[in-house]
Scaffold this active site. Sequence first.
Site, short mmCIF file in Angstrom:
data_model
loop_
_atom_site.label_atom_id
_atom_site.label_comp_id
_atom_site.label_asym_id
_atom_site.label_seq_id
_atom_site.Cartn_x
_atom_site.Cartn_y
_atom_site.Cartn_z
N GLU A 18 -6.45 30.83 -12.12
CA GLU A 18 -7.44 30.15 -11.46
C GLU A 18 -8.77 30.18 -11.70
O GLU A 18 -9.37 29.01 -11.73
CB GLU A 18 -7.25 30.76 -9.91
CG GLU A 18 -5.75 30.30 -9.37
CD GLU A 18 -5.31 28.97 -9.57
OE1 GLU A 18 -5.93 27.74 -9.65
OE2 GLU A 18 -3.81 28.89 -9.61
N GLY A 41 0.86 -1.20 -0.06
CA GLY A 41 -0.09 -0.07 -0.12
C GLY A 41 0.82 1.22 -0.12
O GLY A 41 2.16 1.09 0.41
N GLY A 91 -0.65 2.79 6.84
CA GLY A 91 -0.72 1.81 8.28
C GLY A 91 -0.13 0.82 8.32
O GLY A 91 -0.54 -0.26 9.12
P1 ADP Z 1 3.10 3.09 6.49
O1 ADP Z 1 3.92 1.99 7.29
O2 ADP Z 1 1.91 2.42 5.74
O3 ADP Z 1 3.68 4.08 5.63
P2 ADP Z 1 2.53 3.92 9.22
O4 ADP Z 1 1.98 2.80 9.55
O5 ADP Z 1 3.78 4.40 9.34
O6 ADP Z 1 2.38 3.93 7.53
O7 ADP Z 1 1.68 5.15 9.48
C1 ADP Z 1 2.16 6.24 10.08
C2 ADP Z 1 1.12 6.69 11.20
O8 ADP Z 1 0.14 7.20 10.67
C3 ADP Z 1 0.92 5.73 12.25
O9 ADP Z 1 1.76 5.72 13.31
C4 ADP Z 1 -0.52 6.01 12.56
O10 ADP Z 1 -0.25 7.19 13.50
C5 ADP Z 1 -1.16 6.85 11.40
N1 ADP Z 1 -2.07 6.05 10.59
C6 ADP Z 1 -1.76 5.48 9.46
N2 ADP Z 1 -2.75 4.86 8.98
C7 ADP Z 1 -3.55 4.43 9.94
C8 ADP Z 1 -4.76 3.61 10.15
N3 ADP Z 1 -5.36 3.13 9.25
N4 ADP Z 1 -5.42 3.99 11.30
C9 ADP Z 1 -4.85 4.69 12.40
N5 ADP Z 1 -3.85 5.44 12.31
C10 ADP Z 1 -3.14 5.31 11.07
ZN ZN Z 2 -3.23 25.86 -12.88
#
Ligand code: ADP
Ligand code: ZN
Length: 614
Positions: free
Chosen positions: A435, A214, A219
């Site tokens: 715009e 993803g 998340g």
């Molecule tokens: P990825 O690993 O997919 O790049 P992360 O898990 O590191 O994303 O997400 C970063 C932060 O964003 C998490 O620590 C959380 O605080 C928030 N976050 C991202 N997705 C979610 C979700 N589905 N539900 C709740 N918090 C989320």
């Molecule tokens: Zn433009």
Amino acid sequence: MKKALRKVFKFILLFLIVMWVVYLFLAPKAVRVSYDEFQNLLKSNMLSTVTLKDNEIISTIKPAADSSNVLTKEQLDDLSRLPPNQQRITTSVVNDPNLIQALENEKIVFSGEPKNNLWDTIKTLFGIWIFPGVIFFLLFTFLLSRMKVSEKVTDIGKSKGKVYTEKHTGITFKDVAGIDEAKIESLEIVDFLKNSKYYRRLGARAPKGVLLIGPPGTGKTLLARAIAGEAKVPFISINGSEFVELFVGVGAARVRDLFRQAHAVAPCIIFIDELDALGRQRDYSFRGNDEKEQTLNQLLSEMDGFDVNTDVIILAATNRPEILDSALLRAGRFDRQVLVDKPDKKGRLQILNLYIKKIHSGNIDLTEIAAMTPGFTGADLATLVNEAALLATRRNAEQVEMKDFIDAVERVVAGLERRNRLINPEERRITAYHEMGHTVVALALPGADPVTKVSIIQRGASMLGFTMQLPKNDRSIITHHELETKLAVMLGGRAAELAVFGEYSTGAVDDLLKVTDLARDMVMRYGMQESLGHIAYEADRRAFIPVLKFSRDFSEKTAEEIDEAIRKIVQSAFDKAITIIKKNKKYLDQGAKILLEKETLDKHDLATLGVPKE
Ligand code: ADP
Ligand code: ZN
Ligand code: MG
């Protein structure tokens, strides 16, 4: 502290070099003579000691001896440079059975081992091996540190600092919202880790590798930790990029270490974040890639090798599954894939609900905020809520209000407002017309996404203004006609510039990029140019980092047709835009005038303009 350490380090280095040089120049040496000369010296009783070594014979000349009739002038010169009682000569060993007899005849002290020369041995050892070794090592370290390699040479192969083991992550599924499908799929893994005996009863095997796929911020890392938390097993994590080392073989050692640690604490979860950094498709280009390849191979063999009866499940995350080496995705490896996509409106609402609990807020219509934030990931939404709280704090409010949220959306979307930054009047005028051009085309075309806001307040470094459109709802399928409408709206700014000022400005760079991208997708991915057939000429381009590719899958002629088709699509969209602009010139002028005055127009302002639909 570090600076002081470096100073000491440099000093020691200098000291050692000086010592070595002194040693090399001043240390007594021996003068090389032939075996004949050696025998002559021996026979004329000029030698005091003889040391027989494996490959040479070293003897000392008696201090008083006059060897001038045996040795050449050069040899004598060399000898004279040595200290009087250390005038030594060296001779190659010749297989001479009479040598010992001769030595005994002359009553010379001789030894097979240089036992009286232990000090010599140490010195030789130092001179030849240890000193250069140490200096080479120090120089090497020094150079490495100059190369800004963060890795300390002494840390090579020890992965302790890089593998993170958490006994309990403390995260559960309650902390993850808006990605229900991924959660449901994860439940099975949790269930297995909890009840592995029950599953094994009928011979079922644990899923070995699960790949979370993803976009960034959706998340994936959070979900992986939640899986471990739900199953109450240790979570051993490492980042894919941390495997990639300067030194060949270190990454592979790290992989071995990782699995060893996992086996020790099983049942557990191994999590490899950013797998793509390590598992990139092995290429055969000229760039040396030995290290990555070795590391990847080690990972593959560890995954194949581990016993099906150990409860270790390997999770990995990537946002670029297409560049992964196909070997990683084969059966028995990461053969299970869980999509962690950007949340839809409902999902965004769930995530907002999760984070709003963490702040002090008034009466907030989260549904509307969810509607305003298509394309936001979980991470974006978490930032948004925090940003809203910051804004409320800054205005000394009792609680976070709706307006804070709306401002926060804008901030997150377009960077910080810079009201105070002056732009010159001419620039403002061009921006306003540009715009309004987007806006008028969007208002006039029936299928276009409604415009919620137009602004000429400068945001960030490069955006002079913006037109914000609200997609009617989250769509995963868009029709050909809707795409054409999108293109026309994107080109509306440029069309207005042409219609009003008679020339283009550089303000449309981003528009052109977006237009080109979309038109190219229409032709090459969506098969929307009938003459080119129902063929995908390209996989998702943006997902790839540019790979060196020397061949195309289609002919030169097709390439020309593709270029032609892209140009035609863009041109007809532009024609459509300019027609609408010309037809609605008075609305454009009117809109631009109000925009220059008010700087921002919302959907009510725009409704009062009354641009007629096509
Ligand atoms: P990825 O690993 O997919 O790049 P992360 O898990 O590191 O994303 O997400 C970063 C932060 O964003 C998490 O620590 C959380 O605080 C928030 N976050 C991202 N997705 C979610 C979700 N589905 N539900 C709740 N918090 C989320
Ligand atoms: Zn433009
Ligand atoms: Mg992550």
